[in-house]
Design a protein around this motif. Structure first.
Motif, short mmCIF file in Angstrom:
data_model
loop_
_atom_site.label_atom_id
_atom_site.label_comp_id
_atom_site.label_asym_id
_atom_site.label_seq_id
_atom_site.Cartn_x
_atom_site.Cartn_y
_atom_site.Cartn_z
N LYS A 238 0.83 -1.21 0.00
CA LYS A 238 0.00 0.00 0.00
C LYS A 238 0.87 1.26 0.00
O LYS A 238 0.62 2.20 -0.77
N ILE A 239 1.89 1.28 0.85
CA ILE A 239 2.78 2.44 0.93
C ILE A 239 3.51 2.66 -0.39
O ILE A 239 3.59 3.78 -0.90
N TRP A 240 4.01 1.57 -0.97
CA TRP A 240 4.78 1.68 -2.22
C TRP A 240 3.92 2.19 -3.36
O TRP A 240 4.33 3.05 -4.14
N LYS A 241 2.67 1.68 -3.45
CA LYS A 241 1.78 2.09 -4.54
C LYS A 241 1.31 3.53 -4.35
O LYS A 241 1.32 4.32 -5.30
N GLN A 242 0.87 3.88 -3.13
CA GLN A 242 0.35 5.22 -2.90
C GLN A 242 1.43 6.29 -3.08
O GLN A 242 1.14 7.38 -3.56
N SER A 243 2.66 5.98 -2.69
CA SER A 243 3.73 6.97 -2.79
C SER A 243 4.47 6.90 -4.11
O SER A 243 5.39 7.67 -4.36
N ASN A 244 4.06 5.95 -4.96
CA ASN A 244 4.73 5.75 -6.25
C ASN A 244 6.22 5.47 -6.05
O ASN A 244 7.07 5.92 -6.82
N GLY A 245 6.53 4.71 -5.01
CA GLY A 245 7.90 4.29 -4.75
C GLY A 245 8.75 5.29 -3.99
O GLY A 245 9.94 5.06 -3.79
N LEU A 246 8.16 6.40 -3.54
CA LEU A 246 8.93 7.42 -2.83
C LEU A 246 9.00 7.16 -1.33
O LEU A 246 9.73 7.85 -0.61
N ILE A 247 8.22 6.19 -0.83
CA ILE A 247 8.29 5.80 0.57
C ILE A 247 8.37 4.28 0.63
O ILE A 247 7.68 3.59 -0.11
N ARG A 248 9.21 3.75 1.52
CA ARG A 248 9.28 2.31 1.69
C ARG A 248 9.18 1.96 3.16
O ARG A 248 9.63 2.72 4.04
N LEU A 249 8.59 0.81 3.43
CA LEU A 249 8.39 0.34 4.80
C LEU A 249 9.66 -0.33 5.30
O LEU A 249 10.20 -1.23 4.65
N LEU A 250 10.14 0.09 6.47
CA LEU A 250 11.34 -0.51 7.07
C LEU A 250 10.99 -1.51 8.17
O LEU A 250 11.59 -2.58 8.26
N ASP A 251 10.02 -1.13 9.01
CA ASP A 251 9.70 -1.98 10.15
C ASP A 251 8.20 -1.94 10.41
O ASP A 251 7.55 -0.91 10.19
N PHE A 252 7.67 -3.06 10.87
CA PHE A 252 6.23 -3.17 11.16
C PHE A 252 6.04 -4.06 12.38
O PHE A 252 6.61 -5.15 12.45
N GLN A 253 5.26 -3.59 13.32
CA GLN A 253 4.95 -4.37 14.52
C GLN A 253 3.48 -4.21 14.88
O GLN A 253 2.96 -3.10 14.95
#
Length: 222
Positions: free
Chosen positions: A37-52
């Motif tokens: 979701k983050i990658w698509k919405q930001s068009n690759g300008l934001i990436r997820l590093l950690d998730f808890q």
């Protein structure tokens, strides 16, 4: 004297019930969903590093089984851009040359490449015959053909408006060769939303039908 065996039956049965029950998507599934979701919405300008995962809970709304998952996450920006700073949306405006409309940047924060942000949010899932998916998301393949055609027609109308905006000079309220600053006009393409806005490209979506408007103003359906 030993207590009656019957006194152990109910608690043991309840334990079996809980042991065999698994509600909601797993943490790894939720992480994968949020990453995409983050990658698509930001068009690759934001990436997820950690998730808890912090907490999950089952609810029911209008007879629909829902699952809410509270989470903590850390993201990184892959380029300089402007972001609203909310876990509800990861849409960003890339930093490019040319005039910006002050109202378009209102409420957005300037982020720099390599910058990291920690945030909290809640993912909402609904259960379907194919498993858990984001609440309210309609899959393209599930739309009847007549509704799909209507959605594509609305996307085409918005694409035409975007093309006209791009071609109009800045001093006449246009983009001067860029899509930056474009917004869906009232009365055109009801329900169409802008997923991503770049100087030479716009990603539009309506009811799960997604289309890309290229630099010439032509619409390409995904």
């Amino acid at each position: 004297m030993s207590p009656p065996k019957a006194s152990y039956v109910l608690p043991f049965y309840v334990l079996l019930q809980f042991a065999g029950c698994s509600s909601g998507p797993s943490e790894s599934e939720a992480r994968k969903f949020l990453k995409e979701k983050i990658w698509k919405q930001s068009n690759g300008l934001i990436r997820l590093l950690d998730f808890q995962k912090r907490k999950g809970r089952d609810i029911s709304a209008a007879g629909q089984a829902l699952y809410l998952m509270d989470y903590e996450a850390e993201v990184e920006f892959t380029a300089d851009c402007y972001w609203g700073g909310s876990s509800a949306s990861f849409e960003v405006l890339p930093e490019v040359g040319g005039p910006y409309m002050p109202s378009f940047l209102e409420g957005k924060k300037r982020m720099v490449r390599g910058q990291r942000e920690k945030l909290t949010g809640t993912l909402r899932f609904e259960y379907t015959g194919q498993g858990w998916q984001e609440e309210g998301v309609k899959r393209f393949s599930l739309l009847p053909s007549e509704y799909r055609d209507m959605a594509i027609n609305d996307l085409n109308n918005v694409a035409a408006a975007a093309r006209e905006y791009r071609q109009r000079p800045v001093d006449r309220g246009g983009g001067g060769g860029s899509y930056i600053g474009f917004a869906v006009p009232q009365g055109i393409g009801p329900g169409v939303k802008i997923v991503s806005l770049q100087p030479d490209e716009i990603i539009l979506e309506k009811e799960g039908v997604r289309g890309r408007v290229d630099r010439e103003g032509s619409l390409h359906i995904d």
